[in-house]
Design a protein around this motif. Structure first.
Motif, PDB file in Angstrom:
ATOM      1  N   SER A  21       0.863  -1.184   0.000  1.00 59.56           N
ATOM      2  CA  SER A  21       0.000   0.000   0.000  1.00 59.56           C
ATOM      3  C   SER A  21       0.897   1.231   0.000  1.00 59.56           C
ATOM      4  O   SER A  21       1.562   1.512   0.993  1.00 59.56           O
ATOM      5  N   PRO A  22       0.942   1.967  -1.114  1.00 63.04           N
ATOM      6  CA  PRO A  22       1.783   3.173  -1.163  1.00 63.04           C
ATOM      7  C   PRO A  22       1.471   4.153  -0.038  1.00 63.04           C
ATOM      8  O   PRO A  22       2.371   4.780   0.509  1.00 63.04           O
ATOM      9  N   GLN A  23       0.183   4.263   0.312  1.00 64.42           N
ATOM     10  CA  GLN A  23      -0.195   5.179   1.389  1.00 64.42           C
ATOM     11  C   GLN A  23       0.413   4.735   2.707  1.00 64.42           C
ATOM     12  O   GLN A  23       0.904   5.553   3.497  1.00 64.42           O
ATOM     13  N   LEU A  24       0.367   3.422   2.972  1.00 60.37           N
ATOM     14  CA  LEU A  24       0.966   2.880   4.184  1.00 60.37           C
ATOM     15  C   LEU A  24       2.463   3.174   4.213  1.00 60.37           C
ATOM     16  O   LEU A  24       3.004   3.588   5.246  1.00 60.37           O
ATOM     17  N   THR A  25       3.133   2.954   3.101  1.00 58.28           N
ATOM     18  CA  THR A  25       4.573   3.210   3.019  1.00 58.28           C
ATOM     19  C   THR A  25       4.886   4.671   3.325  1.00 58.28           C
ATOM     20  O   THR A  25       5.824   4.986   4.060  1.00 58.28           O
ATOM     21  N   ARG A  26       4.078   5.586   2.772  1.00 56.73           N
ATOM     22  CA  ARG A  26       4.309   7.014   3.010  1.00 56.73           C
ATOM     23  C   ARG A  26       4.101   7.362   4.476  1.00 56.73           C
ATOM     24  O   ARG A  26       4.865   8.145   5.060  1.00 56.73           O
TER      25      ARG A  26
END
Length: 355
Positions: free
Chosen positions: A45-50
């Protein structure tokens, strides 16, 4: 037939990098934190990574748990919230019934009081008073009995409905705490069990945490593919479960890692149990029954620590983790109990851990 040893590569795999990053940041080595960093690292999840990256070099447990709840818990939370809403609705309905019954009984009591007052009134003829009282009380008593029967039936129905909702909640909880691959408890259930260990200081001397890790599991996945690796994981879980008592808590805490919480045993007894698990797995052949392919010997390393040797769940996990590291570093396929001297041999870089 044993699988040929793969050449050593000096590049750590994902699990090693995740573990190393957590240690550098001072993140507690508990399973839910590992899950968070692992998913952030692989970019599921890109959002999680950010959001994880935005925490910087330091992060509080509250911040980590908030991110975890946001990304991992919402789909089950909706179902559980729905079941809770049903439960609240049933309780409200039951409360309404009880209030109706209370009102009915209060009315009946008032009627009794009024009739008693009339009987004591000397200005009325005794025969007429008694006749009137009997008629009134007979009718009121009949109504109250009828209402009481209806009340019992309604309460029984509401109780059955509430039991169904309770079962629904229990099933949601079971699913939320079960690893879908191995059908063992998952890291969420393990976190809860681990946190509860120190609730009873009297049991610390006979409670232990055992961490187990399949040796060279990355090589198995690389050689035979993840579907085979998943089947081996499920088989390992079944073998461990069959090798210990039913009351031993067993969970798959991530990847190829398992954890056992053993209560009611001394250190020597826990070591003996861990050895039974290790030997049972070592002697189990891993073959494809359809194709006849032999996947070679599968072994595990185990590290353990008694609760009495730690002050908190986090410290207990950390010390069992150090013992597991030493078992890996000492040649794998072995059981090691934590000793204070292990700390000086413990390296922050776990490059050897997953090779």
């Amino acid at each position: 037939m044993n699988t040929p040893a793969a050449p050593k590569v000096q590049v750590p795999d994902i699990a090693a990098q995740v573990t190393y990053a957590m240690r550098i940041m001072g993140i507690a080595p508990i399973p839910r934190n590992y899950e968070l960093f692992y998913e952030a690292y692989i970019g599921s999840s890109p959002q999680l990574t950010r959001e994880v990256a935005a925490l910087g070099s330091k992060a509080t447990q509250e911040e980590l748990d908030a991110i975890g709840a946001k990304h991992f818990g919402h789909h089950r939370a909706e179902a559980i919230d729905g079941a809770h809403t049903k439960m609240v609705s049933q309780l409200d309905a039951l409360l309404h019934l009880l209030k109706q019954e209370q009102s009915s009984l209060e009315s009946y009591n008032r009627l009794l009081d009024e009739t008693y007052s009339r009987i004591n009134d000397k200005n009325h003829a005794s025969a007429e008073i008694i006749r009137s009282a009997i008629n009134v009380l007979s009718a009121a008593t009949g109504d109250t009995i009828t209402q009481g029967k209806e009340m019992v039936e309604n309460v029984a129905q509401k109780s059955r409905e509430m039991d169904l909702v309770r079962r629904e909640l229990d099933e949601y909880k079971r699913i939320a705490n079960t690893d879908s691959l191995t059908q063992l408890s998952n890291r969420r259930a393990f976190d809860d069990k681990l946190a509860a260990i120190y609730n009873n200081p009297m049991l610390h001397g006979v409670t232990a945490l055992v961490l187990a890790d399949i040796d060279h599991f990355k090589k198995i996945n690389d050689t035979y593919g993840h579907p085979v690796g998943d089947k081996i994981l499920a088989s390992v879980g079944s073998i461990i479960r069959a090798s210990v008592r039913k009351d031993v808590f067993l969970a798959r805490t991530g990847g190829e890692e398992f954890a056992l919480i053993v209560e009611g045993n001394t250190l020597d007894e826990v070591v003996a149990m861990a050895e039974r698990v290790r030997i049972a797995l070592e002697h189990t052949p891993f073959k494809n029954s359809r194709t006849g392919v032999n996947y070679g010997r599968v072994t595990i390393s185990l590290g353990l620590c008694m609760a009495s040797d730690a002050e908190s769940p986090s410290e207990l996990y950390s010390k069992a983790d150090i013992a597991l590291y030493c078992a890996k570093n000492g040649g794998r396929n072995r059981t090691m109990a934590f000793e204070e001297g292990m700390k000086k041999d413990f390296s922050k870089s776990w490059l050897i851990y997953r090779k």
